[in-house]
Design an enzyme around this catalytic site. Structure first.
Site, PDB file in Angstrom:
ATOM      1  N   SER A 131      -1.122  -1.478   0.821  1.00 41.04           N
ATOM      2  CA  SER A 131      -0.872  -2.476  -0.341  1.00 41.04           C
ATOM      3  C   SER A 131      -0.862  -3.709  -0.032  1.00 41.04           C
ATOM      4  O   SER A 131      -1.139  -4.492  -0.931  1.00 41.04           O
ATOM      5  CB  SER A 131       0.369  -2.083  -0.109  1.00 41.04           C
ATOM      6  N   LYS A 181       7.127 -11.578  -0.791  1.00 41.08           N
ATOM      7  CA  LYS A 181       6.740 -10.141  -1.615  1.00 41.08           C
ATOM      8  C   LYS A 181       8.419  -9.942  -1.982  1.00 41.08           C
ATOM      9  O   LYS A 181       9.350 -10.535  -1.269  1.00 41.08           O
ATOM     10  CB  LYS A 181       6.180  -9.023  -1.186  1.00 41.08           C
ATOM     11  N   SER A 211       0.630  -2.310  -3.794  1.00 41.73           N
ATOM     12  CA  SER A 211       1.614  -3.384  -3.725  1.00 41.73           C
ATOM     13  C   SER A 211       1.692  -4.501  -4.319  1.00 41.73           C
ATOM     14  O   SER A 211       2.685  -5.197  -4.898  1.00 41.73           O
ATOM     15  CB  SER A 211       2.380  -2.500  -4.331  1.00 41.73           C
TER      16      SER A 211
END
Length: 457
Positions: free
Chosen positions: A177, A78, A153
């Site tokens: 997330s 990420k 997220s």
């Protein structure tokens, strides 16, 4: 099955016997990316040349007998997990693009194990949304249905995993997330015990964990990333838990009502209830429980995070502040109305959540619940409520374990009538991360229905 779809454990076995090379695998992954990515928009800072060079180095290590625990396995990270030389925009056009000076602990451990980090993955604005809506990245979509969100997220990580961009993808989780996008994309997503994987920039509730198609791959990734790092004062030594499951006699608390937020879709309830039946058939003792958290707890958390975000945004130069997503600006616009007592009370609700979860674990071994009350919502929406004043109405099942630091993982337990994945969440006592993943694997092995992974056309 194409090489891009093989699990990490399958790839390592093939590398070991020489039937497949890391060079072949990364080429297949890059071909998949070039085909799917124009519609999926899951990646940031894709580095094909660096990936090919790393794969050739891995091929050499396998020949020399010096391969690491993840040698040659394609991995994404990420974008808010720093990798040397790549800016960390945090999903927003408001961030100055300064290359990271070094790898964050998790990325460094992956590289040391020989993983081929071929790309970063997208995230929404400041990681504060459970969608892929961002002023910096293109809109990330769900491979199961491109009109739906992949979640957030860890939006790009989940989309990449479901689409078969290699087997291991690493995300972050501060309120759901990892688990929300994993649930909406049919994946295993683990938020580990707080501190098991060093974050490097710790913050209350923040954790790093894997998103994969299988529980054994998640366990493998966890084993590589775990351990103390001096850059993170919250990080812990690796515990001695094992990837094993003993369902008979397991005390399972069934939580079907979060007590706050959106009502649970009946299809979600049905799928999670079917998972309960699987555990009960294996000898687990299942008992329904009432809500763990309250409206006061969730609203308090909202107030605390709102003032924290407002403070960060207010510190930006005006020209950069104007680039922040309008929905985020709207959410923080009321922060000035909060008193010091409001903010302190909000902060205290993190401890209240932790105490409430801890009380449940004095009686039960596992808390089983939906991951989210709904299936994946339209991709263009920042929030499932489409209301910046109500941004957290879907995290009632996930956020308590961030505050209590307990590990929680997802398992796909079915699909909606429209074909969207439905996830169940398994939360367990501290440091039992591998047992949680073993339970997710058990549910996967005993699932009544399996479906092929999505193929984007």
């Amino acid at each position: 099955m194409q090489l891009a779809d093989l699990t990490a454990t399958e790839l390592l076995a093939k590398y070991r016997d020489g039937s497949v090379s890391p060079v072949e695998v990364i080429e297949d992954v890059l071909t998949r990316v070039s085909s799917f990515e124009p519609q999926l928009c899951a990646l940031y800072a894709l580095d094909p040349d660096g990936a090919r060079a790393a794969a050739h180095e891995s091929e050499r290590r396998w020949r020399d007998g010096t391969a690491g625990a993840l040698d040659g396995v394609p991995v994404t990270v990420k974008e808010n997990i720093a990798t040397r030389g790549t800016p960390v925009p945090q999903g927003t056009a408001a961030t100055a693009l300064i290359p990271a000076a070094e790898d964050a602990p998790a990325a460094a451990r992956l590289r040391a194990a020989g993983a081929v980090i071929f790309s970063k993955t997208t995230m929404p604005e400041y990681g504060m949304l459970s969608s892929g809506v961002s002023t910096f990245h293109r809109l990330t979509r769900n491979p199961w249905d491109l009109s739906k969100t992949a979640g957030g997220s860890s939006a790009g990580a989940a989309a990449a995993a479901a689409a078969g961009y290699g087997p291991i993808h690493v995300g972050t989780d501060i309120g759901g997330s990892i688990r929300l996008p994993a649930g909406w994309c049919g994946l295993v997503g683990l938020k580990p015990t707080h501190g098991r994987i060093a974050v490097g920039n710790p913050y209350a509730g923040r954790a790093i964990g894997p998103l994969t198609r299988t529980a054994p791959d998640a366990a493998l990734a966890l084993s590589v990333m775990s351990g103390y790092d001096p850059r993170d004062h919250t990080s812990l030594p690796v515990p001695s838990d094992d990837f094993e499951v003993q369902v008979a006699g397991l005390r399972v608390a069934l939580l079907l009502d979060a007590g706050v937020g959106l009502p649970v879709d009946p299809e979600v309830t049905a799928a999670v209830s079917a998972a309960v039946d699987v555990l009960a058939a294996g000898g687990a003792i299942v008992e329904p429980i009432g809500p763990i958290i309250t409206r006061e707890m969730l609203d308090g958390l909202d107030r605390f995070w709102r003032i924290r975000s407002a403070t960060d945004i207010a510190a930006l130069p005006e020209e950069r502040r104007a680039k922040v997503l309008p929905q985020i600006r709207s959410w923080v616009s009321t922060a000035a109305d909060l008193t010091a007592a409001d903010v302190f009370h909000g902060y205290s609700q993190m401890g209240a959540m932790a105490a409430a979860v801890g009380q449940v674990f004095t009686t039960y071994d596992v808390i089983l619940s939906p991951v989210a009350p709904i299936t994946a919502f339209p991709a263009e929406l920042a929030y499932p409520t489409d209301d910046p004043a109500k941004p957290f109405e879907h995290i009632g099942f996930t956020v308590p374990y961030n505050m209590s630091h307990h590990p929680a993982t997802t398992a796909n337990v079915g699909w909606s009538t429209s074909g969207l994945p439905i996830g169940a969440q398994l939360a367990v006592p501290h440091h039992q991360d591998l047992q949680a993943l073993a339970l997710a694997g058990y549910l996967d092995d005993h699932r009544a229905e399996t479906r092929p992974w999505p193929s984007i056309r």
